[in-house]
Write a protein that holds these residues in place. Structure first.
Motif, short mmCIF file in Angstrom:
data_model
loop_
_atom_site.label_atom_id
_atom_site.label_comp_id
_atom_site.label_asym_id
_atom_site.label_seq_id
_atom_site.Cartn_x
_atom_site.Cartn_y
_atom_site.Cartn_z
N ILE A 130 0.82 -1.21 0.00
CA ILE A 130 0.00 0.00 0.00
C ILE A 130 0.86 1.26 0.00
CG2 ILE A 130 -0.27 0.34 2.51
CD1 ILE A 130 -3.28 0.84 1.91
N LEU A 131 2.05 1.16 0.57
CA LEU A 131 2.96 2.31 0.61
C LEU A 131 3.62 2.54 -0.74
CD1 LEU A 131 4.76 1.59 4.02
CD2 LEU A 131 2.80 3.10 3.62
N THR A 132 4.03 1.44 -1.37
CA THR A 132 4.78 1.57 -2.63
C THR A 132 3.88 1.76 -3.84
OG1 THR A 132 4.86 -0.85 -2.79
CG2 THR A 132 6.74 0.25 -1.75
N THR A 137 1.97 9.79 0.65
CA THR A 137 2.59 10.84 1.45
C THR A 137 2.27 10.54 2.92
OG1 THR A 137 0.63 12.24 1.43
CG2 THR A 137 2.20 12.52 -0.40
N ASP A 138 2.90 11.25 3.84
CA ASP A 138 2.59 11.06 5.26
C ASP A 138 1.13 11.39 5.54
OD1 ASP A 138 5.19 10.32 5.66
OD2 ASP A 138 5.77 12.07 6.86
N VAL A 232 -7.48 12.72 -2.21
CA VAL A 232 -6.46 12.25 -3.16
C VAL A 232 -6.26 10.75 -3.01
CG1 VAL A 232 -4.04 12.43 -3.84
CG2 VAL A 232 -5.32 14.49 -3.23
N LEU A 233 -6.25 10.28 -1.77
CA LEU A 233 -6.06 8.86 -1.50
C LEU A 233 -7.13 8.02 -2.17
CD1 LEU A 233 -4.89 6.42 0.08
CD2 LEU A 233 -6.40 7.09 1.96
N TRP A 234 -8.40 8.40 -2.02
CA TRP A 234 -9.47 7.57 -2.57
C TRP A 234 -9.55 7.69 -4.07
CZ3 TRP A 234 -10.39 3.67 0.07
CH2 TRP A 234 -10.36 3.72 1.46
#
Length: 295
Positions: A130-132, A137-138, A232-234
């Motif tokens: 999920i991070l890569t 971003t934080d 932005v995430l969704w």
């Protein structure tokens, strides 16, 4: 004439005083509204659920370590996740007083899965995928972490267990009643009843997801992470989830719906973030997140 003028001045003064008193009583909502956890959740043992979660989490860590999939404590990404959690968790007890006593754990699993979770009692897990994959971003990590933590804070697993059991029992009773009344084969009505029970459970899950979205962003904003990162995430998640079933057939709401709900609540979320940053919402710069990696 003077008497009329004096009366007018007195009337205006009284009106102004009353209006000022009313204004003083107006309380601007501080973030997302805190609602009590439903009382019927007490029907399921919190201690039992916490104990089972503890055993399950410990087992996951052990198996992951044996397989070489548990990312070590000194890894930069583990330190990053724990630093973000350290900023957010002091605000968790706002949503569940018991959280002040939880022993928070944050671990990273080396896996391509685009996922994260938080078990009851504050046991957090992230998968490296999920991070890569999403190039988080934080602020976006905080949105995900807040969402998963919110499930634990609002005891959704305890509620879901009770709701699923209740709807299943009611559906079966309704099916049996229909069978007796209309003379239909009980096996047919039982099958229909089970479909109805599953649909109700999906709705309960979608409601939990909506609540967790907002509470998660509230937690993130109070800790100084931009709640606009959730939008932005969704959008990133939506680009990865093309071809998924319609929202009404899923345990998760559709991406567009989630984004719309987040936007509707930015008026109470952005002031929290601005306050954490020592500024005002009007002075906040626009949020820009990194694009998701191509698959």
């Amino acid at each position: 004439m003077k008497i009329k003028k004096i009366a007018l001045v007195v009337s205006l003064s009284v009106f102004t005083s009353v209006a000022a008193a009313k204004d003083a009583q107006v309380v601007v909502q501080d973030g997302i509204e805190v609602k009590p956890i439903p009382g019927y959740y007490k029907l399921a043992s919190k201690e039992k659920i916490d104990h089972e979660a503890s055993l399950q989490y410990a087992g996951m860590l052990q198996k992951a370590e044996q397989a070489g999939a548990l990312v070590p404590d000194d890894h930069p990404q583990v330190r990053r996740l724990r630093a973000i959690a350290a900023r957010m968790m002091p605000y968790a007890s706002r949503w569940n007083p018991d959280a002040a006593q939880w022993k928070w754990e944050v671990n990273l699993f080396n896996s391509k899965q685009v996922n994260a979770f938080c078990m009851p009692g504050g046991r957090i897990g992230f998968f490296s995928g999920i991070l890569t994959t999403l190039k988080l971003t934080d602020d976006e990590v905080a949105a995900i972490m807040g969402h998963e933590v919110a499930h634990a804070l609002r005891e959704h697993s305890r509620g879901q267990m009770l709701k699923s059991t209740g709807t299943s029992v009611l559906a079966r009773l309704a099916g049996a009643g229909a069978s007796a009344w209309f003379g239909i084969d009980p096996r047919v009505t039982d099958t229909i009843a089970q479909y109805g029970s599953q649909a109700a459970s999906l709705k309960f899950s979608r409601d939990d997801e909506r609540e967790s979205d907002l509470i998660g962003l509230d937690l993130a904003a109070r800790a100084g992470f931009d709640p606009r990162a959730g939008i932005v995430l969704w959008k990133k998640m939506a680009s990865l989830n093309k071809g998924q079933p319609p929202a009404w057939m899923s345990t998760h709401p559709g991406g567009k719906e989630r984004i719309a709900i987040m936007n509707q609540h930015m008026n109470v979320l952005l002031p929290l973030y601005a306050r954490a940053k020592g500024t005002t919402p009007a002075r906040l710069p626009p949020y820009r997140g990194a694009p998701a990696a191509a698959r």
